[in-house]
Scaffold this motif. Structure first.
Motif, PDB file in Angstrom:
ATOM      1  N   CYS A  38       0.815  -1.591  -0.367  1.00  0.00           N
ATOM      2  CA  CYS A  38      -0.367  -0.029   0.004  1.00  0.00           C
ATOM      3  C   CYS A  38       0.870   1.028   0.059  1.00  0.00           C
ATOM      4  O   CYS A  38       0.669   2.352  -0.958  1.00  0.00           O
ATOM      5  CB  CYS A  38      -0.774  -0.193   1.113  1.00  0.00           C
ATOM      6  N   PHE A  39       2.133   1.585   0.400  1.00  0.00           N
ATOM      7  CA  PHE A  39       3.038   2.304   0.617  1.00  0.00           C
ATOM      8  C   PHE A  39       3.464   2.668  -0.862  1.00  0.00           C
ATOM      9  O   PHE A  39       3.233   3.492  -0.899  1.00  0.00           O
ATOM     10  CB  PHE A  39       3.975   1.902   1.838  1.00  0.00           C
TER      11      PHE A  39
ATOM     12  N   ILE B  38       2.196   1.764  -3.167  1.00  0.00           N
ATOM     13  CA  ILE B  38       0.862   2.394  -4.044  1.00  0.00           C
ATOM     14  C   ILE B  38       0.818   4.086  -3.879  1.00  0.00           C
ATOM     15  O   ILE B  38       0.893   5.193  -5.269  1.00  0.00           O
ATOM     16  CB  ILE B  38      -0.282   1.596  -3.895  1.00  0.00           C
ATOM     17  N   ILE B  39       0.549   4.484  -3.080  1.00  0.00           N
ATOM     18  CA  ILE B  39       0.281   5.538  -2.297  1.00  0.00           C
ATOM     19  C   ILE B  39       1.550   6.318  -2.521  1.00  0.00           C
ATOM     20  O   ILE B  39       1.352   7.397  -3.115  1.00  0.00           O
ATOM     21  CB  ILE B  39       0.410   5.607  -1.355  1.00  0.00           C
ATOM     22  N   PHE B  40       2.761   6.003  -2.993  1.00  0.00           N
ATOM     23  CA  PHE B  40       4.354   6.925  -2.916  1.00  0.00           C
ATOM     24  C   PHE B  40       4.558   7.312  -4.324  1.00  0.00           C
ATOM     25  O   PHE B  40       4.691   7.752  -4.857  1.00  0.00           O
ATOM     26  CB  PHE B  40       5.705   6.167  -2.747  1.00  0.00           C
TER      27      PHE B  40
ATOM     28  N   VAL C 297       1.775   7.280  -6.691  1.00  0.00           N
ATOM     29  CA  VAL C 297       0.949   7.545  -6.847  1.00  0.00           C
ATOM     30  C   VAL C 297       0.508   9.220  -6.777  1.00  0.00           C
ATOM     31  O   VAL C 297       0.664  10.329  -7.565  1.00  0.00           O
ATOM     32  CB  VAL C 297      -0.983   7.566  -6.556  1.00  0.00           C
ATOM     33  N   LEU C 298       1.303  10.049  -5.930  1.00  0.00           N
ATOM     34  CA  LEU C 298       1.819  11.130  -5.108  1.00  0.00           C
ATOM     35  C   LEU C 298       2.946  11.697  -5.730  1.00  0.00           C
ATOM     36  O   LEU C 298       2.969  12.478  -6.320  1.00  0.00           O
ATOM     37  CB  LEU C 298       2.537  10.624  -3.621  1.00  0.00           C
TER      38      LEU C 298
END
Length: 386
Positions: free
Chosen positions: A311-312, A314-316, A318-319
């Motif tokens: 999850c980290f 993916i979030i990284f 996308v950011l």
């Protein structure tokens, strides 16, 4: 046949190929007693079948035949030799442990086939940090270092159930999207093939009764494919994707690539720094990886740790894709450095100055157990007789 139909058939075929061959590999490994024996730094406690990555090799070789009409520079002829070298080396390392030097020589030989193909030549960084033209010798140096780093970084994160699969799946989904939008359909199909393999393997890797590890055979192959896709991504030029629209400025591609690979790159940099600071070799085994910290200190299960790290990732990504759509290189570099420093602050305090954390935990439990027995014995002696 169009791209969509080919992509669906390739994914289903890859998934089924791995899903159907893994049980057969498990039976052969168990019959020949080629199990992975747990040691003091292992995250598993029972003998477990390995060599799951062998199914990746055969699946990729077959897939190259079906997607051969989508390439432009006969990339498969250059990829297959390197893939075969790493398959043989990984297989031997899973059966008879090889030295880091031997594996490094094999990796250099494997990536040499890829670097000489015109499709992967990085001629420009499209303005990243005001860098445009890149000499051929500098491309070979940068490309070689990049591929070696990615292969070994991915190999090092394969330490707990599901982690390498989840991180690989996330990376392949992102690269599939990027190459589809940039109309590099051949590389999108390679990413889809690898994704089908990893998704099928994931179910066995986290299973309680049909568990198998991908081993170095698998991690070297997956790392090699990731390094190829990354090299091609950095080789993209604005003219290469025509009317396709990427959701970020192409000049920010190096930072986007780092964000995609943040998990293996950060973890490798962290453990290497700790080992060198402790006057050990960078490839010496320990339990200093981020996933070990999440399990040993924070008490998470393998699945929970793998899910959080995925999850980290993916979030990284996308950011940074959002930032990369408008922000200039300098702002993104500052952002990246800030995040890495923050993560380093959090995880570097878990710097283990002993061989393995598990040893210390077991020792502590043994001491507590002896203390308990001693106290119990003392209380019995002090108990008054009637």
């Amino acid at each position: 046949m169009g791209f969509l139909e080919t992509a669906i058939l390739i994914f289903i075929g890859s998934f089924l190929m791995v899903y159907l061959t893994i049980p057969k590999i498990i039976r052969v490994v168990e019959y020949k007693r080629l199990m992975d024996d747990p040691n003091q730094r292992s995250s598993h406690i029972i003998k477990t079948p390995t060599l799951g990555g062998a199914s990746f090799y055969f699946t990729l070789i077959i897939a190259f035949f079906f997607i051969k009409n989508w390439h432009e520079f006969s990339e498969d002829i250059y990829i297959i030799p390197g893939l075969t070298i790493l398959f043989i080396v990984g297989l031997k390392d899973d059966l008879v442990v090889l030295s880091p030097g031997s594996k490094l020589i094999a990796q250099v030989l494997a990536i040499s086939f890829v670097l000489i193909n015109d499709s992967f030549g990085i001629e420009s960084l499209n303005g990243f940090l005001n860098i445009y033209e890149i000499p051929y010798y500098l491309y070979l140096a940068i490309g070689g270092f990049l591929m070696l780093t990615i292969i070994n970084s991915y190999n090092l994160i394969d330490g707990i159930d599901g982690l390498a699969s989840i991180v690989g799946i996330v990376i392949m989904i992102i690269y599939t999207t990027i190459f589809y939008l940039s109309k590099e359909y051949y590389f999108a199909l390679i990413a889809i093939t690898m994704n089908g393999c990893l998704m099928a393997f994931f179910g066995f890797n986290v299973s309680s009764d049909k568990k198998i590890f991908m081993g170095d055979t698998g991690s070297l192959i997956v790392g090699f494919i990731i390094s190829i896709l990354t090299l091609k991504f950095l080789a993209l030029e604005p003219a290469a994707y025509g009317d396709g629209e990427l959701p970020f400025l192409l000049e920010n591609a190096p930072l986007i690539a780092i964000s995609i690979l943040i998990v293996p790159l950060f973890d490798t940099a962290r453990v290497f720094a700790i080992r060198i600071a402790n006057k050990k070799g960078p490839f010496s085994p320990d339990r200093n990886h981020v996933h070990h910290v999440l399990i040993d200190f924070w008490g998470l299960s393998h699945k929970q740790a793998s899910f959080i790290i995925g999850c980290f990732n993916i979030i990284f990504v996308v950011l940074f894709i959002i930032l990369g759509s408008k922000a200039k290189n300098t702002g993104m570099v500052i952002m990246l450095v800030s995040v890495v420093m923050f993560l380093a602050y959090i995880f570097f305090k878990y710097n283990y100055n002993f061989t393995t954390l598990k040893q210390k935990i077991l020792l502590r439990r043994k001491i507590d157990s002896l203390k308990g027995k001693k106290e119990e014995s003392t209380s019995k002696k002090k108990k008054p007789k009637h």
